[in-house]
Design an enzyme around this catalytic site. Structure first.
Site, PDB file in Angstrom:
ATOM      1  N   ASN A 171       0.854  -1.191   0.000  1.00 13.50           N
ATOM      2  CA  ASN A 171       0.000   0.000   0.000  1.00 13.50           C
ATOM      3  C   ASN A 171       0.887   1.237   0.000  1.00 13.50           C
ATOM      4  OD1 ASN A 171      -2.855   1.104   0.422  1.00 13.50           O
ATOM      5  ND2 ASN A 171      -1.668   2.218   1.968  1.00 13.50           N
ATOM      6  N   ASP A 329      -3.429  22.326   9.934  1.00  8.89           N
ATOM      7  CA  ASP A 329      -3.930  21.304   9.008  1.00  8.89           C
ATOM      8  C   ASP A 329      -4.798  21.877   7.896  1.00  8.89           C
ATOM      9  OD1 ASP A 329      -4.284  18.585   8.173  1.00  8.89           O
ATOM     10  OD2 ASP A 329      -3.989  18.026  10.272  1.00  8.89           O
TER      11      ASP A 329
HETATM   12  C1  LIG Z   1      -1.189  16.712   1.469  1.00 10.28           C
HETATM   13  C2  LIG Z   1      -1.921  15.569   2.110  1.00 10.28           C
HETATM   14  C3  LIG Z   1      -1.591  15.170   3.399  1.00 10.28           C
HETATM   15  C4  LIG Z   1      -2.234  14.115   4.014  1.00 10.28           C
HETATM   16  N1  LIG Z   1      -1.880  13.755   5.287  1.00 10.28           N
HETATM   17  C5  LIG Z   1      -2.469  12.691   5.866  1.00 10.28           C
HETATM   18  C6  LIG Z   1      -2.055  12.267   7.151  1.00 10.28           C
HETATM   19  O1  LIG Z   1      -1.177  12.862   7.782  1.00 10.28           O
HETATM   20  N2  LIG Z   1      -2.656  11.177   7.698  1.00 10.28           N
HETATM   21  C7  LIG Z   1      -3.637  10.479   7.027  1.00 10.28           C
HETATM   22  O2  LIG Z   1      -4.130   9.470   7.555  1.00 10.28           O
HETATM   23  N3  LIG Z   1      -4.064  10.876   5.810  1.00 10.28           N
HETATM   24  C8  LIG Z   1      -3.493  11.966   5.205  1.00 10.28           C
HETATM   25  N4  LIG Z   1      -3.898  12.357   3.968  1.00 10.28           N
HETATM   26  C9  LIG Z   1      -4.997  11.634   3.294  1.00 10.28           C
HETATM   27  C10 LIG Z   1      -4.545  10.286   2.778  1.00 10.28           C
HETATM   28  O3  LIG Z   1      -3.403  10.422   1.977  1.00 10.28           O
HETATM   29  C11 LIG Z   1      -5.660   9.617   1.982  1.00 10.28           C
HETATM   30  O4  LIG Z   1      -6.720   9.353   2.867  1.00 10.28           O
HETATM   31  C12 LIG Z   1      -5.232   8.334   1.283  1.00 10.28           C
HETATM   32  O5  LIG Z   1      -6.319   7.832   0.536  1.00 10.28           O
HETATM   33  C13 LIG Z   1      -4.776   7.283   2.251  1.00 10.28           C
HETATM   34  O6  LIG Z   1      -4.358   6.131   1.542  1.00 10.28           O
HETATM   35  P1  LIG Z   1      -4.812   4.686   2.014  1.00 10.28           P
HETATM   36  O7  LIG Z   1      -6.274   4.566   1.656  1.00 10.28           O
HETATM   37  O8  LIG Z   1      -3.954   3.774   1.205  1.00 10.28           O
HETATM   38  O9  LIG Z   1      -4.584   4.585   3.467  1.00 10.28           O
HETATM   39  C14 LIG Z   1      -3.267  13.434   3.330  1.00 10.28           C
HETATM   40  C15 LIG Z   1      -3.607  13.830   2.034  1.00 10.28           C
HETATM   41  C16 LIG Z   1      -2.947  14.882   1.423  1.00 10.28           C
HETATM   42  C17 LIG Z   1      -3.338  15.290   0.037  1.00 10.28           C
HETATM   43 MN   LIG Z   2      -4.414   2.337  -0.315  1.00 14.44          MN
END
Ligand SMILES: Cc1cc2nc3c(=O)[nH]c(=O)nc-3n(C[C@H](O)[C@H](O)[C@H](O)COP(=O)(O)O)c2cc1C
Ligand SMILES: [Mn+2]
Length: 528
Positions: A171, A329
């Site tokens: 992932n 944030d």
């Molecule tokens: C700039 C940016 C920062 C982010 N920071 C976080 C974070 O610190 N923690 C988190 O859980 N999701 C964060 N996200 C959202 C996740 O990247 C997003 O939910 C993503 O789909 C997670 O991937 P996963 O489904 O594989 O867990 C962020 C998104 C962006 C665009």
């Molecule tokens: Mn994912």
């Protein structure tokens, strides 16, 4: 068109007048934020800071996705709808009926093959031009302190790679990382995200292995503790909590690798809310139309994009939690300090003269608004597969992704607006949507004044507003409990007799076509 790497992308941006180099000396503490914030809010270009105080020779690249045009360019298309159409095409594939039909499918099959990542050797991986196994220090990189009350410096655009301990599936998620010292950071994967589940699964496995007690109870106890310990936990059959303290698991690890400064499709793939089973390398390959080249890490059994500018390798130790935050944030507020795992580095590899890629978040609109817009457009076809009555959706940028979703539907049966709300609250990360407003198909949800007019006119609040309880985004500061609270749905569709509405429903005012045409012809003479 696929960009080979971040540098290729930067070059293209520059050729299209979408990049500004900044030669004036600025500090990575607050100053880069203040400049980028002003540029973001004005719809300005991507920025390459070439003279960063305290980091001679290092460049900071920021705001790469910061407009609709750049977001589309990043994915190699003129408009985001092109990608939505490609996805619709794939989702609508019918079984071919003859040779010609099969021939017609070849381009789509090609799209799928190009999605699979390609493994390259270390020699062909620019991210390994410099390998630092000892004496590495994160402070070498120009990592930003974004806002005045931030808990420190944060890596803000990292592609975090983990592996499911059960299935081995990889992932990539974007989870910010607070720098604690030269060799360790926070790991801010929120508990509903995929890497957090990998972490819990590693805990379950380690707890079962370490326990002489009933392995199931031990696992449950370890999970409860890993959930922060704040939740009520039912007594075990033995009475009281079985003593598989997380401390017993110390020493067990989950390996993690982090790529910073990847090609834009890979960076974007790390943020898309794809189903957990879909590996982001596939998504990036599909978006790029060409495979992502990946390479084996030096010290962990994970693979990272071979063309990344910087790769951090390491692990989180199971059960080790530390305060992370506060952090200014994307909600426009600070998220307060909370306990998250700690990432320990075992190795850093990077390109020669690495370009440090970052973003800042804060009161919208910022760069991430355009990433959110792309997610909205690209996910619409997949959403329609499951909720076919959806005509369009809009997540207004002021409400930061998940706080508000405007949905238009083709209503065919009573109660359908509520069915749609419940379906959205059950759909992947759309579960976080705090407010859903449903309107009829003739309302353009991209036009906020029109939606406001419908909502204000069409609802009897007590009748048409519904509340429900469920998971809430970790960043929400208003919910009754962290991660748990209420959501609201507003049914602003026209009410039907079959829904108990027996009064006549008036038509909306519109001029007839003939009159419009007559006035169109007369208009120039009126000189208005
Ligand atoms: C700039 C940016 C920062 C982010 N920071 C976080 C974070 O610190 N923690 C988190 O859980 N999701 C964060 N996200 C959202 C996740 O990247 C997003 O939910 C993503 O789909 C997670 O991937 P996963 O489904 O594989 O867990 C962020 C998104 C962006 C665009
Ligand atoms: Mn994912």
């Amino acid at each position: 068109m696929a960009y080979d790497d971040l540098r290729d992308w930067i070059k293209t941006l520059e050729q299209h007048g979408e990049l500004k180099r900044i030669r004036e000396q600025v500090s990575p503490e607050l100053e880069i934020t203040e400049i980028t914030d002003r540029v973001s809010k004005a719809g300005g270009p991507a920025l390459l800071f070439e003279n960063v105080k305290g980091h001679p020779g290092h460049q900071v690249f920021i705001n790469q996705f910061g407009s609709e045009r750049r977001m589309a360019m990043a994915l190699g298309v003129k408009s985001l709808d092109e990608i939505a159409n490609r996805i619709t095409g794939l989702l609508n594939i019918k079984a071919p009926e003859g040779f010609l039909d099969k021939l017609k499918m070849l381009p789509q099959l090609g799209e799928l093959t190009s999605a699979f990542p390609k493994t390259v050797t270390a020699k062909n991986a620019p991210c390994k031009q410099v390998i630092r196994r000892d004496n590495f220090d994160l402070n070498y990189f120009p990592i930003l302190k974004c806002w005045p009350h931030d808990g420190g410096r944060f890596i803000t655009l990292p592609c975090v790679v983990t592996r499911d301990p059960r299935t081995g599936k990889r992932n990539i998620g974007m989870y910010r990382m607070q720098v604690y010292d030269g060799q360790s950071t926070g790991m801010h994967w929120q508990r509903q995200k995929v890497a957090a589940e990998h972490y819990r699964e590693a805990i379950r496995q380690a707890a079962a292995a370490a326990s002489n007690a009933n392995p199931l109870t031990a696992r449950v106890a370890a999970m409860a503790e890993s959930a922060g310990g704040a939740c009520a936990f039912p007594d075990s059959p033995q009475g009281g909590l079985p003593q598989i303290a997380l401390g017993n698991l110390r020493g067990s690890r989950l390996e993690v690798a982090v790529a910073i400064g990847t090609d834009p499709a890979t960076t974007f793939a790390a943020i898309v809310p794809a189903p957990p089973e879909v590996e982001e390398y596939l998504i990036a390959g599909f978006l790029r139309g060409s495979p992502v080249e990946i390479v084996q890490c030096e010290t962990v059994d994970l693979q990272v994009p071979a063309h990344a500018e910087i790769v951090l390798e390491g692990y989180v130790e199971l059960g080790e939690l530390r305060d992370e935050g506060p952090f200014g944030d994307h909600t426009g507020f600070y998220t307060l300090a909370d306990q998250y795992p700690v990432f320990h580095l075992t190795c850093i590899t990077h390109r020669r003269n690495p370009i440090y890629a970052a973003t800042i978040v804060g009161a919208p609109p910022m760069e991430d608004a355009w990433m959110g817009k792309a997610v909205e457009r690209i996910f619409l076809p997949a959403m329609r597969m499951q909720i076919p009555e959806i005509v369009d959706i809009h997540l207004p940028v002021e409400a930061v992704f998940h706080n508000l979703m405007l949905v238009s539907i083709r209503k065919s049966y009573p109660g359908q607006a509520r069915k749609v709300m419940n379906a959205i609250w059950s759909l992947g990360q759309a579960m976080f949507t705090k407010i859903i407003i449903v309107v009829d198909e003739d309302c353009d949800v991209q036009n906020i004044p029109e939606v406001v007019l419908r909502v204000a006119n069409n609802i009897d609040p007590e009748r048409d507003i519904q509340f429900t309880l469920g998971p809430i985004d970790s960043l929400d500061h208003a919910s009754r409990l962290p991660n748990y609270g209420s959501k609201m749905g507003i049914d602003a569709t026209r009410k039907w007799q079959a829904e108990g509405f027996t009064r006549p429903w008036p038509a909306m005012i519109e001029m007839d076509r003939a009159t419009k045409a007559r006035i169109d012809a007369l208009w120039p003479k009126l000189e208005l």
